[in-house]
Design a protein around this motif. Structure first.
Motif, PDB file in Angstrom:
ATOM      1  N   ASN A 212      16.652  44.621  23.759  1.00  0.00           N
ATOM      2  CA  ASN A 212      16.095  42.754  25.094  1.00  0.00           C
ATOM      3  C   ASN A 212      17.706  43.530  26.133  1.00  0.00           C
ATOM      4  O   ASN A 212      19.060  43.551  25.814  1.00  0.00           O
ATOM      5  CB  ASN A 212      16.571  41.491  24.901  1.00  0.00           C
ATOM      6  N   ASN A 213      17.553  44.871  27.163  1.00  0.00           N
ATOM      7  CA  ASN A 213      18.518  45.616  27.830  1.00  0.00           C
ATOM      8  C   ASN A 213      19.412  44.473  28.732  1.00  0.00           C
ATOM      9  O   ASN A 213      19.698  44.935  29.532  1.00  0.00           O
ATOM     10  CB  ASN A 213      18.265  46.653  28.124  1.00  0.00           C
ATOM     11  N   TYR A 267      11.896  45.930  33.626  1.00  0.00           N
ATOM     12  CA  TYR A 267      12.844  46.921  32.784  1.00  0.00           C
ATOM     13  C   TYR A 267      13.601  48.487  33.395  1.00  0.00           C
ATOM     14  O   TYR A 267      14.609  49.608  32.757  1.00  0.00           O
ATOM     15  CB  TYR A 267      12.057  47.601  31.812  1.00  0.00           C
ATOM     16  N   PHE A 268      12.839  48.506  34.925  1.00  0.00           N
ATOM     17  CA  PHE A 268      12.741  49.775  35.462  1.00  0.00           C
ATOM     18  C   PHE A 268      14.764  49.026  36.085  1.00  0.00           C
ATOM     19  O   PHE A 268      14.955  48.359  36.484  1.00  0.00           O
ATOM     20  CB  PHE A 268      11.877  50.116  36.924  1.00  0.00           C
ATOM     21  N   THR A 269      15.833  50.347  36.078  1.00  0.00           N
ATOM     22  CA  THR A 269      16.957  50.032  35.943  1.00  0.00           C
ATOM     23  C   THR A 269      17.158  51.277  37.581  1.00  0.00           C
ATOM     24  O   THR A 269      17.044  52.289  37.246  1.00  0.00           O
ATOM     25  CB  THR A 269      18.126  50.549  35.549  1.00  0.00           C
ATOM     26  N   ALA A 270      17.619  50.798  38.860  1.00  0.00           N
ATOM     27  CA  ALA A 270      17.809  51.419  39.583  1.00  0.00           C
ATOM     28  C   ALA A 270      19.157  52.635  39.746  1.00  0.00           C
ATOM     29  O   ALA A 270      19.812  52.118  39.086  1.00  0.00           O
ATOM     30  CB  ALA A 270      16.965  51.253  41.123  1.00  0.00           C
ATOM     31  N   ALA A 271      18.985  53.769  40.826  1.00  0.00           N
ATOM     32  CA  ALA A 271      19.867  54.964  40.649  1.00  0.00           C
ATOM     33  C   ALA A 271      21.229  53.442  41.101  1.00  0.00           C
ATOM     34  O   ALA A 271      22.318  53.421  40.873  1.00  0.00           O
ATOM     35  CB  ALA A 271      20.664  55.996  41.504  1.00  0.00           C
ATOM     36  N   THR A 272      21.002  52.604  42.128  1.00  0.00           N
ATOM     37  CA  THR A 272      22.097  51.393  42.796  1.00  0.00           C
ATOM     38  C   THR A 272      23.002  50.631  41.758  1.00  0.00           C
ATOM     39  O   THR A 272      24.217  50.873  41.662  1.00  0.00           O
ATOM     40  CB  THR A 272      21.689  50.898  44.224  1.00  0.00           C
ATOM     41  N   THR A 273      21.815  50.310  40.687  1.00  0.00           N
ATOM     42  CA  THR A 273      22.825  49.848  39.907  1.00  0.00           C
ATOM     43  C   THR A 273      23.285  50.407  38.728  1.00  0.00           C
ATOM     44  O   THR A 273      24.405  49.974  38.344  1.00  0.00           O
ATOM     45  CB  THR A 273      21.479  48.794  38.598  1.00  0.00           C
TER      46      THR A 273
END
Length: 274
Positions: A212-213, A267-273
């Motif tokens: 759980n990230n 669950y996907f993390t964008a480059a801006t995050t």
């Protein structure tokens, strides 16, 4: 919301009827209403098509049983089923025979049978698989055939019986989920029972599900990376000198490699995050 996937079977039957009726009318034939059913009228005119010596004429079937001709089976094409479906519903597919509960008790030995039936009819109705390739498709996914139902029996089932079989399987699955309560992890939305069983057995063998990230920001109530997950990504980011735009893409790729499934959008993390 009131549309059911099984309604496509009824729509398909209607389209088949319209296609065959159009073929009859296009050849100069006529349709009449007889005994509350559409039937082709007998043509008393001499046929305009040339007569081929050595062949016997084929009687025109009634419209309520007409279906387009299936291509002849070859070594590269699946064996077609007979178009004459039996109206008798198989006993092995009745709800009382496939339910996995009895007086509030879960019958664990029945779950694998229900999972096998669910996959079989999923392949038949949505996977466009003929009966003679079902066994290979199921074994490819690591699922045994049902013990009380053979794939060739699909050929003798009408579209209504196929729809009723899917409905019984869904009812038995929902009944199982209701009896499991909160003590067990349940299949995700759209996940078949055989996939759920495979994940459960893998967990028992030592494999674990994804961490759980993410957490909820107490101020904005928006989802955000946990401190531990952010620290790990930061370490990967600097240790391997990666461009920020590639970290999220690598995350998605390694998720598919490790979890053997596509990464969920949440669950996907964008480059801006990052």
């Amino acid at each position: 919301r009131s549309f059911s996937p099984e309604d496509l079977l009824v729509i398909e039957a209607d389209f088949r009827l319209m296609i065959v009726s159009s073929n009859i009318l296009g050849r100069g034939g006529k349709l009449i209403l007889q005994d509350n059913a559409l039937r082709p009228a007998c043509n008393t005119r001499e046929s305009r098509t040339p007569v081929v010596i050595g062949t016997s004429p084929t009687p025109m079937p009634t419209v309520d049983r007409l279906t387009p001709q299936s291509p002849a089976a070859t070594q590269h094409s699946p064996t077609p089923c007979s178009t004459d479906g039996s109206t008798t519903f198989p006993d092995a597919l009745r709800l009382e025979c496939i339910k996995c509960t009895d007086d509030g008790t879960i019958l664990w030995d029945m779950i694998s049978e229900l999972a096998s039936l669910e996959l079989l009819f999923q392949l038949v109705t949505t996977g466009d698989c003929s009966w003679d390739v079902l066994e290979d498709e199921m074994l490819t996914k690591g699922v045994d055939l049902p013990s009380n139902f053979q794939p060739i029996e699909v050929c003798s089932m009408t579209k209504t019986n196929l729809s009723n079989a899917r409905r019984n399987i869904n009812i038995a699955r929902n009944d199982l989920m209701e009896h499991m309560g909160e003590e067990f992890f349940k299949p995700k939305h759209g996940e078949l029972l055989f996939q759920w069983l495979r994940d459960g057995k893998g967990y028992s063998e030592g494999r674990r599900v994804e961490a759980n990230n993410f957490t909820i920001n107490p101020s904005s109530r928006a989802r955000q990376l946990s401190i531990i997950a952010a620290w790990k990504i930061r370490h990967i980011f600097f240790a391997f000198n990666l461009p920020a735009v590639k970290v999220g893409a690598l995350w998605a790729c390694f998720y598919a490699l490790i979890m053997d499934s596509m990464i969920p959008l949440e669950y996907f993390t964008a480059a801006t995050t990052i």
